[in-house]
Design a protein around this motif. Structure first.
Motif, PDB file in Angstrom:
ATOM      1  N   GLU A  13       0.831  -1.210   0.000  1.00 45.34           N
ATOM      2  CA  GLU A  13       0.000   0.000   0.000  1.00 45.34           C
ATOM      3  C   GLU A  13       0.863   1.256   0.000  1.00 45.34           C
ATOM      4  N   GLY A  16       2.456   1.651  -3.451  1.00 42.26           N
ATOM      5  CA  GLY A  16       1.458   2.097  -4.417  1.00 42.26           C
ATOM      6  C   GLY A  16       1.219   3.600  -4.320  1.00 42.26           C
ATOM      7  N   LYS A  17       1.057   4.094  -3.107  1.00 46.80           N
ATOM      8  CA  LYS A  17       0.854   5.536  -2.911  1.00 46.80           C
ATOM      9  C   LYS A  17       2.084   6.320  -3.349  1.00 46.80           C
ATOM     10  N   ASN A  20       2.497   6.247  -7.078  1.00 46.40           N
ATOM     11  CA  ASN A  20       1.283   6.680  -7.769  1.00 46.40           C
ATOM     12  C   ASN A  20       0.732   5.593  -8.700  1.00 46.40           C
ATOM     13  N   CYS A  21       0.619   4.394  -8.121  1.00 45.79           N
ATOM     14  CA  CYS A  21       0.015   3.292  -8.865  1.00 45.79           C
ATOM     15  C   CYS A  21      -0.882   2.495  -7.913  1.00 45.79           C
ATOM     16  N   SER A  22      -1.653   1.624  -8.460  1.00 47.53           N
ATOM     17  CA  SER A  22      -2.599   0.848  -7.660  1.00 47.53           C
ATOM     18  C   SER A  22      -1.897  -0.260  -6.889  1.00 47.53           C
ATOM     19  N   TYR A  23      -2.417  -0.521  -5.695  1.00 48.09           N
ATOM     20  CA  TYR A  23      -1.994  -1.680  -4.926  1.00 48.09           C
ATOM     21  C   TYR A  23      -3.135  -2.678  -4.953  1.00 48.09           C
ATOM     22  N   ILE A  24      -2.815  -3.923  -5.236  1.00 46.21           N
ATOM     23  CA  ILE A  24      -3.806  -4.996  -5.253  1.00 46.21           C
ATOM     24  C   ILE A  24      -3.370  -6.053  -4.255  1.00 46.21           C
ATOM     25  N   SER A  63      -3.809  -4.841 -16.439  1.00 46.31           N
ATOM     26  CA  SER A  63      -3.105  -3.600 -16.095  1.00 46.31           C
ATOM     27  C   SER A  63      -1.952  -3.349 -17.052  1.00 46.31           C
ATOM     28  N   LYS A  68      -0.504   0.312 -17.372  1.00 45.97           N
ATOM     29  CA  LYS A  68      -0.475   0.734 -15.973  1.00 45.97           C
ATOM     30  C   LYS A  68       0.420  -0.180 -15.144  1.00 45.97           C
ATOM     31  N   ILE A  70       1.267  -1.741 -11.457  1.00 42.53           N
ATOM     32  CA  ILE A  70       0.562  -2.065 -10.213  1.00 42.53           C
ATOM     33  C   ILE A  70       1.537  -2.737  -9.253  1.00 42.53           C
TER      34      ILE A  70
END
Length: 170
Positions: A13, A16-17, A20-24, A63, A68, A70
């Motif tokens: 997490e 990701g922040k 600047n990308c998504s955390y899965i 993604s 993108k 991730i």
């Protein structure tokens, strides 16, 4: 990647922040039957894990196709599990000599720290994985040096772990 309690969600997490990308979180993709097995102290088999990993491969592939990046927090305990995830890269041809955009970072930490973390999380009702299953994950964890997996000391602070990963992987 790593066993339960290694810090995958916390560090993932944060990364990701920061990037600047998504955390899965791979745990969100377990079918209820897998969660029930683990909750009842039954280790997952390959028959349980493979469809879950194939679902994760599809998420990662979508993604990548969309351009993108991730961060995926996933146990990925064995090479053949990681190979399923590597195959999310549409250009990956397999084998150690082929480049792959899917990278792995092993969060490695001692058993005592892991057990303390898993017990605390279980006592707080924050996860379906009971402490009794930790050893089964440790027994399955295998990393082949030829895979080029970056290993980080996950007993450090989450910020230090994240800084180490960013300096070595990104």
């Amino acid at each position: 990647m790593g066993v339960s309690g290694a810090g995958k969600s916390t560090v993932g997490e944060m990364l990701g922040k920061d990037l600047n990308c998504s955390y899965i979180d791979a745990d969100d993709f377990h079918p209820q039957s897998n969660k029930e097995k683990m909750k009842n102290g039954i280790p997952l088999s390959d028959e349980d894990r493979i469809p879950w990993l194939e679902t994760l491969r599809g998420v990662v592939n979508a993604s990548l196709v969309d351009g993108k990046n991730i961060i995926l927090g996933c146990s990925a305990l064995q090479k053949h599990y990681r190979d399923i995830l590597r195959s999310a890269d549409p250009n990956y041809e397999g084998g150690p000599t082929h480049a792959c955009v899917v990278k792995f970072v092993l969060l490695e930490v001692g058993v005592k720290v892991l057990m303390d973390r898993v017990k605390k999380r279980a006592a707080e009702g924050k996860h379906f994985m009971p402490p009794e299953l930790l050893q089964s994950q440790l027994d399955l964890l295998r990393v082949d040096a030829s895979e080029g997996i970056f290993t980080v000391d996950a007993s450090l602070s989450p910020e230090a772990i994240m800084d180490n990963i960013k300096a070595s992987v990104f």
